[in-house]
Design a protein around this motif. Structure first.
Motif, PDB file in Angstrom:
ATOM      1  N   GLY A  10      34.109  23.114  63.023  1.00 23.79           N
ATOM      2  CA  GLY A  10      32.781  23.598  63.370  1.00 23.79           C
ATOM      3  C   GLY A  10      31.704  22.820  62.643  1.00 23.79           C
ATOM      4  O   GLY A  10      31.958  21.774  62.035  1.00 23.79           O
ATOM      5  N   GLN A  11      30.500  23.352  62.708  1.00 23.21           N
ATOM      6  CA  GLN A  11      29.344  22.676  62.132  1.00 23.21           C
ATOM      7  C   GLN A  11      29.529  22.447  60.636  1.00 23.21           C
ATOM      8  O   GLN A  11      30.064  23.301  59.926  1.00 23.21           O
ATOM      9  CB  GLN A  11      28.095  23.517  62.371  1.00 23.21           C
ATOM     10  N   GLY A  12      29.104  21.287  60.184  1.00 22.21           N
ATOM     11  CA  GLY A  12      29.313  20.881  58.804  1.00 22.21           C
ATOM     12  C   GLY A  12      30.233  19.685  58.718  1.00 22.21           C
ATOM     13  O   GLY A  12      30.204  18.926  57.746  1.00 22.21           O
ATOM     14  N   SER A  13      31.058  19.487  59.756  1.00 20.47           N
ATOM     15  CA  SER A  13      31.982  18.347  59.769  1.00 20.47           C
ATOM     16  C   SER A  13      31.356  17.095  60.377  1.00 20.47           C
ATOM     17  O   SER A  13      31.986  16.038  60.407  1.00 20.47           O
ATOM     18  CB  SER A  13      33.259  18.709  60.551  1.00 20.47           C
ATOM     19  N   LEU A  56      21.269  14.053  63.089  1.00 20.42           N
ATOM     20  CA  LEU A  56      22.581  14.461  63.593  1.00 20.42           C
ATOM     21  C   LEU A  56      22.930  15.868  63.117  1.00 20.42           C
ATOM     22  O   LEU A  56      23.575  16.636  63.833  1.00 20.42           O
ATOM     23  CB  LEU A  56      23.650  13.471  63.125  1.00 20.42           C
ATOM     24  N   THR A  57      22.479  16.227  61.915  1.00 19.74           N
ATOM     25  CA  THR A  57      22.827  17.520  61.315  1.00 19.74           C
ATOM     26  C   THR A  57      22.059  18.685  61.942  1.00 19.74           C
ATOM     27  O   THR A  57      22.474  19.837  61.794  1.00 19.74           O
ATOM     28  CB  THR A  57      22.579  17.459  59.791  1.00 19.74           C
ATOM     29  N   ALA A  62      24.272  18.526  66.222  1.00 26.63           N
ATOM     30  CA  ALA A  62      25.597  18.576  65.595  1.00 26.63           C
ATOM     31  C   ALA A  62      26.611  19.263  66.502  1.00 26.63           C
ATOM     32  O   ALA A  62      27.770  18.825  66.599  1.00 26.63           O
ATOM     33  CB  ALA A  62      25.515  19.313  64.258  1.00 26.63           C
ATOM     34  N   GLN A  63      26.180  20.317  67.193  1.00 25.43           N
ATOM     35  CA  GLN A  63      27.140  21.092  67.985  1.00 25.43           C
ATOM     36  C   GLN A  63      27.719  20.280  69.149  1.00 25.43           C
ATOM     37  O   GLN A  63      28.943  20.176  69.280  1.00 25.43           O
ATOM     38  CB  GLN A  63      26.506  22.404  68.441  1.00 25.43           C
ATOM     39  N   PRO A  64      26.891  19.657  70.021  1.00 27.07           N
ATOM     40  CA  PRO A  64      27.509  18.837  71.071  1.00 27.07           C
ATOM     41  C   PRO A  64      28.234  17.610  70.529  1.00 27.07           C
ATOM     42  O   PRO A  64      29.260  17.193  71.084  1.00 27.07           O
ATOM     43  CB  PRO A  64      26.322  18.443  71.968  1.00 27.07           C
ATOM     44  N   ALA A  65      27.747  17.032  69.427  1.00 31.76           N
ATOM     45  CA  ALA A  65      28.414  15.857  68.852  1.00 31.76           C
ATOM     46  C   ALA A  65      29.843  16.197  68.417  1.00 31.76           C
ATOM     47  O   ALA A  65      30.791  15.446  68.703  1.00 31.76           O
ATOM     48  CB  ALA A  65      27.611  15.320  67.667  1.00 31.76           C
ATOM     49  N   LEU A  66      30.002  17.320  67.737  1.00 30.55           N
ATOM     50  CA  LEU A  66      31.333  17.733  67.285  1.00 30.55           C
ATOM     51  C   LEU A  66      32.228  18.086  68.467  1.00 30.55           C
ATOM     52  O   LEU A  66      33.406  17.702  68.512  1.00 30.55           O
ATOM     53  CB  LEU A  66      31.215  18.918  66.327  1.00 30.55           C
TER      54      LEU A  66
END
Length: 313
Positions: A10-13, A56-57, A62-66
């Motif tokens: 999830g978010q943070g990676s 990006l953060t 971040a959500q669609p990127a991950l």
């Protein structure tokens, strides 16, 4: 055939450079990510590959990127004939788990989490919400402290990650007060998290109502394999139930420890973290040290996993 479970970060990676090695190495990944730029109406690939990190953060990026990084790896695993027997994801990662289970199409999922990120970003005034990781204190003891807070301080359990690591979320003032009280109650450390809002708390309720409308415009199918939901830590496959749980997920705690406890006791050969980072692999080891794990975030780690997967048991 080896039996594997997939878990999704999830978010943070998120990190600048994520997914680029796959993009450069595989035509099908390049095609998926190029299509995503068009679908999202923004060059998510340039943010993923070149940053800047602070852009990006942002939650809506971040959500669609991950999700897209995980979806790219999934494409390559499917091409090799690798299918999970069960899936789960941490918060945002649940959407990648649903892609893996056939409940969501990758580009539709990317659009949905982009909208989810926008709603989460704007659900509560910037700087007024906070989250913190509580280390070394039992869930019941943390809940007892939170129950003593005034209503306007509004702090909830947000992520139950693994033994000794639980995240709280709520108003900035409430989290600061709770942090001091938790240290007094015996927490080893309480670490503020670098996030833009009070995610997985009651303060996200307004976002969940708008998100429900966005979800109704998305095609959600029954899942081909069980997806263990964050809200209940139980398997779900019916589309209607998936939709309801995704709405509740915004303001409910992520019960990831309970999910992992079921995974490590299941009849599987390995738990595979699909997408950028190694956070979840670390959580698995805290639940069961001897569990076989892999994380796939570049062509080298994909090759390592496939070598193991094709070995005779």
């Amino acid at each position: 055939m080896k039996r594997v479970a997939f878990v999704f970060p999830g978010q943070g990676s998120q990190e600048v450079g994520m997914g680029k090695a796959f993009y450069d190495s595989y035509d099908e990944v390049k095609q998926l990510l190029d299509q995503a730029d068009t679908a999202l109406g923004t060059s998510i690939t340039s943010l993923m590959f070149d940053g800047p990190q602070d852009e990006l953060t942002k939650t809506e990026n971040a959500q669609p990127a991950l999700l897209l990084t995980s979806a790219a790896v999934l494409q390559l695993l499917e091409k090799e004939g690798v299918k999970p027997v069960m899936t789960a994801g941490h918060s945002l990662g649940e959407y990648s788990a649903l892609v893996a289970a056939g409940a969501l199409e990758p580009l539709e999922a990317a659009r949905l989490v982009q909208r989810r990120g926008q709603l989460m970003e704007h659900a509560y005034p910037t700087g007024k919400g906070a989250m913190a990781a509580v280390l070394g204190l039992e869930q019941a003891d943390i809940q007892h402290v939170l129950d003593q807070l005034d209503e306007q301080e509004a702090v909830d359990l947000a992520n139950i990650n693994c033994p000794g690591q639980i995240v709280i979320s709520g108003t900035k003032a409430g989290v600061e007060i709770a942090s001091e009280k938790l240290k007094e109650a015996g927490a080893k450390r309480v670490l503020p998290l670098n996030v833009s809002g009070p995610f997985h708390s009651r303060l996200m309720k307004p976002a969940s109502e708008e998100f429900s409308a966005a979800l109704k415009e998305t095609d959600v199918n029954d899942a081909d394999v069980p997806v263990y939901a964050n809200v209940t830590a139980e398997p779900v496959q019916a589309a209607a139930e998936i939709e309801q749980l995704l709405v509740e997920q915004l303001y409910s705690p992520v019960r990831f420890q309970q999910i992992l406890e079921q995974f490590v006791e299941a009849d599987i050969d390995a738990i595979v973290e699909v997408g950028h980072g190694k956070v979840l692999t670390g959580l698995v080891k805290k639940v069961k040290r001897r569990m076989t794990t892999f994380n796939i975030q570049d062509p080298e780690s994909l090759e390592k996993f496939m070598t193991w997967y094709k070995e005779e048991s």
